[in-house]
Design a protein around this motif. Structure first.
Motif, short mmCIF file in Angstrom:
data_model
loop_
_atom_site.label_atom_id
_atom_site.label_comp_id
_atom_site.label_asym_id
_atom_site.label_seq_id
_atom_site.Cartn_x
_atom_site.Cartn_y
_atom_site.Cartn_z
N UNK A 75 31.01 -3.08 -15.63
CA UNK A 75 31.61 -3.99 -16.60
C UNK A 75 33.09 -3.68 -16.64
N UNK A 76 33.80 -4.35 -15.95
CA UNK A 76 35.22 -4.07 -15.81
C UNK A 76 36.03 -4.62 -16.96
N UNK A 77 35.41 -5.57 -17.65
CA UNK A 77 36.16 -6.15 -18.78
C UNK A 77 36.09 -5.28 -20.03
N UNK A 78 35.13 -4.39 -20.00
CA UNK A 78 34.98 -3.50 -21.16
C UNK A 78 35.74 -2.23 -20.86
N UNK A 79 36.53 -1.76 -21.92
CA UNK A 79 37.30 -0.54 -21.73
C UNK A 79 36.46 0.61 -22.24
N UNK A 80 36.51 1.61 -21.57
CA UNK A 80 35.68 2.73 -21.96
C UNK A 80 36.38 3.76 -22.73
#
Length: 185
Positions: free
Chosen positions: A180-185
């Motif tokens: 999920x690249x749109x979510x920042x971790x």
């Protein structure tokens, strides 16, 4: 009666002979002297024949040929031999020419046969070419008709997305979880 009949027939024969001989008797009224030679018979000239008279004596020179006559005879013999050689050579050359002519005629016949075979083959090939051209023309017409009947897409054609498969160590791509690249971790 028979005597009278024979006399009449003899009279008729005499009259017929007189009529036939009338032409000859009008020419000469003298009887011909009969001189018969035992070695040959005389022949009478007929229409279209030529009379040839032979002289009886040949003369002294013919019996005893002189040196000039012998030279002339030898010269004529040599001339005859030359002519015979020329004739033989002409016969040989004629034979050779005839054999060459026969060879040429044979070659001509073979050439004519070969030409007729090649013409036949040419006609067959031309027929095959015409058949193939007709098939090609028919195939092009069918292709054009099929292109006219097929629906045409409107607009730009879509690009199909290409799925990339990434292989990491021994893990299958299907087992991996999507990132999920749109979510920042």
């Amino acid at each position: 009666m028979q005597d009278e009949h024979q006399v009449n027939e003899e009279d008729k024969l005499r009259q017929a002979l007189a009529r036939l001989g009338a032409g000859a008797s009008s020419r000469s009224s003298k009887p011909r002297p009969v001189t018969s030679t035992p070695e040959r018979r005389r022949r009478f000239v007929r229409d279209g024949q030529v009379v040839v008279e032979h002289q009886g004596g040949r003369g002294i020179a013919a019996r005893n040929p002189s040196q000039e006559d012998q030279e002339e005879i030898e010269r004529l013999r040599q001339s005859v031999k030359r002519e015979q050689r020329r004739w033989e050579e002409a016969e040989r050359s004629l034979t050779e020419v005839r054999s060459q002519l026969k060879a040429f005629e044979t070659r001509e016949a073979h050439a004519k046969i070969q030409i007729s075979e090649l013409n036949r083959e040419l006609r067959e090939n031309q027929d095959a070419i015409q058949t193939l051209k007709a098939c090609l023309h028919q195939a092009r017409e069918q292709a054009a008709e099929a292109a006219r009947r097929a629906p045409r897409p409107v607009g730009r054609p879509r690009k199909e997305p290409v799925q990339e498969t990434v292989v990491a160590d021994d893990v299958d791509v299907a087992e991996q979880e999507p990132v999920q690249w749109w979510v920042k971790a």
